[in-house]
Design a protein around this motif. Sequence first.
Motif, PDB file in Angstrom:
ATOM      1  N   ARG A 286       0.821  -1.226   0.000  1.00 47.90           N
ATOM      2  CA  ARG A 286       0.000   0.000   0.000  1.00 47.90           C
ATOM      3  C   ARG A 286       0.848   1.266   0.000  1.00 47.90           C
ATOM      4  O   ARG A 286       0.316   2.342  -0.256  1.00 47.90           O
ATOM      5  CB  ARG A 286      -0.991  -0.033   1.163  1.00 47.90           C
ATOM      6  CG  ARG A 286      -0.356  -0.146   2.502  1.00 47.90           C
ATOM      7  CD  ARG A 286      -1.377  -0.294   3.622  1.00 47.90           C
ATOM      8  NE  ARG A 286      -1.972  -1.605   3.681  1.00 47.90           N
ATOM      9  CZ  ARG A 286      -1.394  -2.677   4.259  1.00 47.90           C
ATOM     10  NH1 ARG A 286      -0.198  -2.576   4.808  1.00 47.90           N
ATOM     11  NH2 ARG A 286      -2.005  -3.841   4.289  1.00 47.90           N
TER      12      ARG A 286
ATOM     13  N   THR B 193     -13.596   0.858  13.898  1.00 49.57           N
ATOM     14  CA  THR B 193     -12.991   1.011  12.571  1.00 49.57           C
ATOM     15  C   THR B 193     -11.851   0.024  12.321  1.00 49.57           C
ATOM     16  O   THR B 193     -11.109   0.168  11.359  1.00 49.57           O
ATOM     17  CB  THR B 193     -12.495   2.453  12.349  1.00 49.57           C
ATOM     18  OG1 THR B 193     -11.727   2.869  13.488  1.00 49.57           O
ATOM     19  CG2 THR B 193     -13.670   3.399  12.188  1.00 49.57           C
TER      20      THR B 193
ATOM     21  N   VAL D 182      -6.789 -10.692   9.723  1.00 47.38           N
ATOM     22  CA  VAL D 182      -6.517  -9.653  10.708  1.00 47.38           C
ATOM     23  C   VAL D 182      -7.036  -9.996  12.098  1.00 47.38           C
ATOM     24  O   VAL D 182      -6.559  -9.472  13.095  1.00 47.38           O
ATOM     25  CB  VAL D 182      -7.097  -8.308  10.222  1.00 47.38           C
ATOM     26  CG1 VAL D 182      -6.716  -7.170  11.141  1.00 47.38           C
ATOM     27  CG2 VAL D 182      -6.606  -8.003   8.808  1.00 47.38           C
ATOM     28  N   THR D 183      -8.000 -10.911  12.207  1.00 49.19           N
ATOM     29  CA  THR D 183      -8.478 -11.267  13.547  1.00 49.19           C
ATOM     30  C   THR D 183      -7.372 -11.833  14.408  1.00 49.19           C
ATOM     31  O   THR D 183      -7.457 -11.758  15.633  1.00 49.19           O
ATOM     32  CB  THR D 183      -9.624 -12.297  13.479  1.00 49.19           C
ATOM     33  OG1 THR D 183      -9.225 -13.386  12.652  1.00 49.19           O
ATOM     34  CG2 THR D 183     -10.899 -11.669  12.941  1.00 49.19           C
ATOM     35  N   PRO D 189      -8.044  -2.003  19.859  1.00 51.29           N
ATOM     36  CA  PRO D 189      -7.801  -1.037  18.775  1.00 51.29           C
ATOM     37  C   PRO D 189      -6.329  -0.643  18.658  1.00 51.29           C
ATOM     38  O   PRO D 189      -5.699  -0.267  19.640  1.00 51.29           O
ATOM     39  CB  PRO D 189      -8.642   0.176  19.212  1.00 51.29           C
ATOM     40  CG  PRO D 189      -9.642  -0.343  20.190  1.00 51.29           C
ATOM     41  CD  PRO D 189      -8.964  -1.484  20.884  1.00 51.29           C
ATOM     42  N   LYS D 190      -5.809  -0.799  17.440  1.00 57.98           N
ATOM     43  CA  LYS D 190      -4.433  -0.365  17.143  1.00 57.98           C
ATOM     44  C   LYS D 190      -4.434   0.268  15.758  1.00 57.98           C
ATOM     45  O   LYS D 190      -5.173  -0.169  14.880  1.00 57.98           O
ATOM     46  CB  LYS D 190      -3.484  -1.572  17.121  1.00 57.98           C
ATOM     47  CG  LYS D 190      -3.239  -2.211  18.471  1.00 57.98           C
ATOM     48  CD  LYS D 190      -2.391  -3.476  18.293  1.00 57.98           C
ATOM     49  CE  LYS D 190      -2.900  -4.581  19.205  1.00 57.98           C
ATOM     50  NZ  LYS D 190      -2.857  -5.920  18.617  1.00 57.98           N
ATOM     51  N   GLU D 191      -3.581   1.239  15.566  1.00 58.37           N
ATOM     52  CA  GLU D 191      -3.518   1.886  14.250  1.00 58.37           C
ATOM     53  C   GLU D 191      -3.272   0.866  13.141  1.00 58.37           C
ATOM     54  O   GLU D 191      -3.873   0.922  12.069  1.00 58.37           O
ATOM     55  CB  GLU D 191      -2.407   2.940  14.245  1.00 58.37           C
ATOM     56  CG  GLU D 191      -2.354   3.749  12.949  1.00 58.37           C
ATOM     57  CD  GLU D 191      -1.241   4.789  12.976  1.00 58.37           C
ATOM     58  OE1 GLU D 191      -1.379   5.788  13.701  1.00 58.37           O
ATOM     59  OE2 GLU D 191      -0.219   4.599  12.273  1.00 58.37           O
ATOM     60  N   THR D 193      -4.145  -2.117  12.666  1.00 56.40           N
ATOM     61  CA  THR D 193      -5.207  -3.028  12.238  1.00 56.40           C
ATOM     62  C   THR D 193      -6.504  -2.297  11.899  1.00 56.40           C
ATOM     63  O   THR D 193      -7.551  -2.921  11.748  1.00 56.40           O
ATOM     64  CB  THR D 193      -5.473  -4.110  13.306  1.00 56.40           C
ATOM     65  OG1 THR D 193      -5.604  -3.484  14.588  1.00 56.40           O
ATOM     66  CG2 THR D 193      -4.331  -5.105  13.355  1.00 56.40           C
ATOM     67  N   LEU D 194      -6.425  -0.973  11.757  1.00 58.24           N
ATOM     68  CA  LEU D 194      -7.590  -0.227  11.259  1.00 58.24           C
ATOM     69  C   LEU D 194      -7.896  -0.651   9.826  1.00 58.24           C
ATOM     70  O   LEU D 194      -6.992  -0.976   9.061  1.00 58.24           O
ATOM     71  CB  LEU D 194      -7.306   1.279  11.286  1.00 58.24           C
ATOM     72  CG  LEU D 194      -7.215   1.912  12.674  1.00 58.24           C
ATOM     73  CD1 LEU D 194      -6.854   3.393  12.547  1.00 58.24           C
ATOM     74  CD2 LEU D 194      -8.512   1.748  13.459  1.00 58.24           C
ATOM     75  N   PHE D 195      -9.156  -0.588   9.478  1.00 54.61           N
ATOM     76  CA  PHE D 195      -9.545  -0.960   8.118  1.00 54.61           C
ATOM     77  C   PHE D 195      -8.703  -0.252   7.073  1.00 54.61           C
ATOM     78  O   PHE D 195      -8.169  -0.865   6.141  1.00 54.61           O
ATOM     79  CB  PHE D 195     -11.027  -0.650   7.877  1.00 54.61           C
ATOM     80  CG  PHE D 195     -11.463  -1.014   6.495  1.00 54.61           C
ATOM     81  CD1 PHE D 195     -11.893  -2.294   6.209  1.00 54.61           C
ATOM     82  CD2 PHE D 195     -11.417  -0.097   5.451  1.00 54.61           C
ATOM     83  CE1 PHE D 195     -12.267  -2.665   4.925  1.00 54.61           C
ATOM     84  CE2 PHE D 195     -11.782  -0.453   4.158  1.00 54.61           C
ATOM     85  CZ  PHE D 195     -12.209  -1.738   3.896  1.00 54.61           C
ATOM     86  N   SER D 196      -8.576   1.075   7.234  1.00 53.82           N
ATOM     87  CA  SER D 196      -7.914   1.866   6.189  1.00 53.82           C
ATOM     88  C   SER D 196      -6.415   1.575   6.087  1.00 53.82           C
ATOM     89  O   SER D 196      -5.788   1.882   5.077  1.00 53.82           O
ATOM     90  CB  SER D 196      -8.130   3.360   6.439  1.00 53.82           C
ATOM     91  OG  SER D 196      -9.519   3.649   6.468  1.00 53.82           O
ATOM     92  N   GLU D 197      -5.846   0.966   7.127  1.00 53.62           N
ATOM     93  CA  GLU D 197      -4.417   0.634   7.107  1.00 53.62           C
ATOM     94  C   GLU D 197      -4.160  -0.757   6.530  1.00 53.62           C
ATOM     95  O   GLU D 197      -3.015  -1.075   6.182  1.00 53.62           O
ATOM     96  CB  GLU D 197      -3.845   0.698   8.531  1.00 53.62           C
ATOM     97  CG  GLU D 197      -4.086   2.012   9.251  1.00 53.62           C
ATOM     98  CD  GLU D 197      -3.106   3.118   8.863  1.00 53.62           C
ATOM     99  OE1 GLU D 197      -1.939   2.805   8.616  1.00 53.62           O
ATOM    100  OE2 GLU D 197      -3.530   4.293   8.797  1.00 53.62           O
ATOM    101  N   VAL D 198      -5.190  -1.572   6.469  1.00 52.72           N
ATOM    102  CA  VAL D 198      -5.005  -2.970   6.083  1.00 52.72           C
ATOM    103  C   VAL D 198      -5.594  -3.273   4.708  1.00 52.72           C
ATOM    104  O   VAL D 198      -5.042  -4.067   3.949  1.00 52.72           O
ATOM    105  CB  VAL D 198      -5.651  -3.898   7.140  1.00 52.72           C
ATOM    106  CG1 VAL D 198      -5.595  -5.348   6.680  1.00 52.72           C
ATOM    107  CG2 VAL D 198      -4.960  -3.746   8.480  1.00 52.72           C
TER     108      VAL D 198
END
Lengths: 347, 347, 347, 347
Positions: A286, B193, D182-183, D189-191, D193-198
């Motif tokens: 990415r 999220t 990702v599970t 919550p961690k940066e 594993t955010l949707f937009s990062e993965v």
Amino acid sequence: MSAKTKVAILGASGYTGAELVRILALHPHVEMTVLTADRRAGKPFADVFPHLAGIRLPDLVAIDQVDWAGVDFVFCALPHGTTQEVVAGLPAHVKCCDLSADFRLKDVAAYAEYYGHEHLAPELQKEVVYGLTEVYREQIKAARVVANPGCYPTSAQLPLMPLIAKGLIAADGIIVDAKSGVTGAGRAPKEGTLFSEVTEGIHPYGIATHRHAPEIEQGLSEAAGRPVLVNFTPHLMPMARGILSTIYVQCAEGVTAADLRAALADRYAGEPFVRVLPEGQVPATRHVRGSNFVLMNAFDDRLPGRAILTCVEDNLVKGASGQAVQNMNVMLGFEETTALMQQPMFP
Amino acid sequence: MSAKTKVAILGASGYTGAELVRILALHPHVEMTVLTADRRAGKPFADVFPHLAGIRLPDLVAIDQVDWAGVDFVFCALPHGTTQEVVAGLPAHVKCCDLSADFRLKDVAAYAEYYGHEHLAPELQKEVVYGLTEVYREQIKAARVVANPGCYPTSAQLPLMPLIAKGLIAADGIIVDAKSGVTGAGRAPKEGTLFSEVTEGIHPYGIATHRHAPEIEQGLSEAAGRPVLVNFTPHLMPMARGILSTIYVQCAEGVTAADLRAALADRYAGEPFVRVLPEGQVPATRHVRGSNFVLMNAFDDRLPGRAILTCVEDNLVKGASGQAVQNMNVMLGFEETTALMQQPMFP
Amino acid sequence: MSAKTKVAILGASGYTGAELVRILALHPHVEMTVLTADRRAGKPFADVFPHLAGIRLPDLVAIDQVDWAGVDFVFCALPHGTTQEVVAGLPAHVKCCDLSADFRLKDVAAYAEYYGHEHLAPELQKEVVYGLTEVYREQIKAARVVANPGCYPTSAQLPLMPLIAKGLIAADGIIVDAKSGVTGAGRAPKEGTLFSEVTEGIHPYGIATHRHAPEIEQGLSEAAGRPVLVNFTPHLMPMARGILSTIYVQCAEGVTAADLRAALADRYAGEPFVRVLPEGQVPATRHVRGSNFVLMNAFDDRLPGRAILTCVEDNLVKGASGQAVQNMNVMLGFEETTALMQQPMFP
Amino acid sequence: MSAKTKVAILGASGYTGAELVRILALHPHVEMTVLTADRRAGKPFADVFPHLAGIRLPDLVAIDQVDWAGVDFVFCALPHGTTQEVVAGLPAHVKCCDLSADFRLKDVAAYAEYYGHEHLAPELQKEVVYGLTEVYREQIKAARVVANPGCYPTSAQLPLMPLIAKGLIAADGIIVDAKSGVTGAGRAPKEGTLFSEVTEGIHPYGIATHRHAPEIEQGLSEAAGRPVLVNFTPHLMPMARGILSTIYVQCAEGVTAADLRAALADRYAGEPFVRVLPEGQVPATRHVRGSNFVLMNAFDDRLPGRAILTCVEDNLVKGASGQAVQNMNVMLGFEETTALMQQPMFP
């Protein structure tokens, strides 16, 4: 008044065609005057790719309607098989970057074995230059026809060739575990690339038989100065774009990942599109999305004397249309980075 | 020698900060001289966003370390709440485009109601111009501080305001069913999220209470010349970027979707970033990804006398950082499209 | 010894066929004795769906090879068009749940209008029961042929029919904004459902013309006691499974969302598969994935006197194969929840 | 009357907790009587996982509120570190399957090295059985405490251990290139594993240092009868569930992939959850999603004398909660497949 170079894109209705248009739209020295798509001839390009409707472009034509007199440079993005005859038939004044696999293998016998039919332009093959820009830049400058590398081979050859050439790693026994986005499979509808078949999963394919294996081996063999075989195991995963090659190598005696990283950094110093990351930083697909950049790094293995190379690219840009434009820039004497400095898009 | 405009980005570690950097990297007339991120002060920007490591940038600093004498223009991408004091405290020579919600609502009482505290710069609020560029371009030219619109309001106001102003649709009873990518929720880690919570699903949120509702209503009320309410129902869905607003409206007597389309086409003729699609063509978020373009269209409803408007944008570009750069270009007298003609990236 | 019911699945190579097999594999009272797929006849079912290779199943056969004497119950998952003749030709001892659209519309003229050809079994149509189980359970018990509802109509009719019937909402002017996963488009390869065309985006389709609109209207008209039209706007989004219907309604005088919620809770009390959520809880498609459950709720609108209904289901389960098994259970006198209590799979 | 076994789930608010509940809801012989989640104590379980609201369950409690007298069996899904003391403190009548990493490494010194602190229950460690069911079934039958294997080690050990034990492949130099959903990173919550990062990307992580490497090596060393090291390179990719291990091995003299496949088929004949696929069939993670199944196969490499093994599982089922229930079934004398025959969900 300095006329712009007139560019034709043959096979403009596929993903690599769309990427060529997206990139060339920002190129100040070229004009897209011909776009072909035989089954869509007569239609506006935006019928095929609505996202590019904002660009002024000629309508699609059939390839046999092209007036070559008005064309200076051709990007050929046709399916393999038809390509050899089309490129062989281009007038002498036209330079060409071919994005298909038709001219990548220097050995026409290997071509016949992997692609299932005799090579149709063996004479032309001899003068074609393999377009891995960072490696063959000088030959590309002088070439009339360049064979743009495959997406996987680009991501494997760039990190491996310098290390083999310097004797820092063994040329034998290299394992390339590659992960690719789905655009690599093209836009023709197939069950296997439907959204519902690809989302939320991964699987390998073409194990030990993929056509990019001999292409990778061609480069590594040249670097080694003798024929070498390679393990190449591609995987299809749920992303549209991107290739990650995770490469497992045996280091030469006493060589560590730090040595490999230093050698790569040295080799690619000054290259605008290849970045060797600092120690410990992990390349992610990415981080190159939509750009012509390649990121790579080297890591020590738990297995003594071995190392892991990682390399990422956007398969449609550096792995296809971006490198093609880079090659055109070199062939035509433009600044090599022209139209290619769009930054990666993340997220 | 023509000096470049010195730009500061306050709050550069969020997604809108990264997009500003990505876009401005191609801007020939500006130089990014200050990037702030209080918790990351002292670090290279590439530590926060490795995909932009190829751009020469200053290290991150804390906001109270900024020497404003060396800054001509500020993009403020700070969280709402702190923004009002920061912007109010800028020296008079500095122009500013604020990407937060802090200056969007002209009615400071409405601000207090929706954001939970008194407005901290009510005097400044009076002179701030709302930065929906296509609507308020003339005021933006003269503004010192522009409040960049919210992502959802941009996609709702652009199609609705001209149609209401012309009396082609009823200003009352409008329903905006919006679907957004996840970057709209920011980069701060939250359970909701995480990838595993968002992938392969959709749900509405903030039903009837979302803070963008009064912002949308502000624009529609201005167009209507009287206060109007709107239904605004946002949904979170598995994509990083993009907003689609599907809007349900009552047409004025005898008005059809074709009339709405014609009126929108007329209104936005000549606008570089707004395209009204031909009859029957459906806007898709992926056709604007990574670009500052907005696509819209109108369709007849099965329900007699009603119509459906659809509008798509990239929430991080036209819905945030792209429109912010567009506003800067207007405020500083640059060509409005400068650095904003990167084409959409599809697939 | 009580013999198991012998079940045939006609058209077993599509996604609804696979779901029938997945569900029936846990059904203690049925045996899958016939699976048809004309183009794959002679192959093991696992060639088509390798994920179900662990289930003992007969090989695929062509439909004209079926010995109906050995079949008690038929699930027909053939494409619409061929279905009417196949179902009309079934022997009298065979009961059938048809998953196609061929018998859903009671008005054969409406069928002809929306599906482009005359109905081929108009006599049979008169006795077919529409299989929205919670609404037509008593008729289903006695039916020989049940028309399993469409995926979208199930998610729209379940919340709307009771509220219309009770006069709590206006039957006119209802707006159904629906979002669907990609499996709804089937397994036949098409450009529009390729991974790279669908991922990271959303767009509406079939605006005002989708074939499920008259099916929804049929149910709402019955509830209203007079013909009604509905706005139905489906969207294609990047998930394999799931439908969310966000529905905008006008309340009757004095009626609030709390009243709607209470009426729905009352109507569906005791129903094993329909859950009306507590105030404020938002249904999410991922909370029903893989299950036969339907979740719904009601919310007050910002627009006075209006409300928002939301309803989620798995389009392949309650929207297709799950409801089909539920109907079979009812038709054959089995416990209605048999084989259907698999819990939703999240994440 | 045969009372049901009373089961407690400690740490029920994580993904493995939810999976235990989903699976056990169909188990006829157990009753979930205790669910702990310290920070959510007092709340209904459905507050944490609304998709399971249809199951009758006790409210969440804090772990120190548990009355162990009413508990027969414990699934411990607590974070590592706290687990050792909790499990060591269980009353003698309670059997336990621990899903954390706290008891997996027999060598407490290795534990200290990889997990950063001394083992807190070294005496208990000696009697704990490693719960790779197909390998250690007999010991598990007699165990009071079972350490459920890690997700990656399950997918690596199952194909490798029998082949090493039989001398068909070299125990040295094995390379495990693994790709995970990702599970596996949990619900905190961690940066990263955010949707937009993965979404739409892939990258390796924990190269050469991941904690599952020594766990894999423990199993391979036992099979080899001497200490061996392994390359283990995990990758994070955009799917919620699933692990694919692509494993590169050196065959013994004269051994081919067909021999490896035959040996694996022989070893796992009769195993209900392990399937060795026919020649040429490629395991895909989506073909085991939501199920306890493991698929594997062997392929010849281009590199002479080498082979490629592939193995897929659902990381939350066979890689965690499913195998935990399988172990409970073995420990308590239930039919091993009880509650575990739900079929994979595809698409």
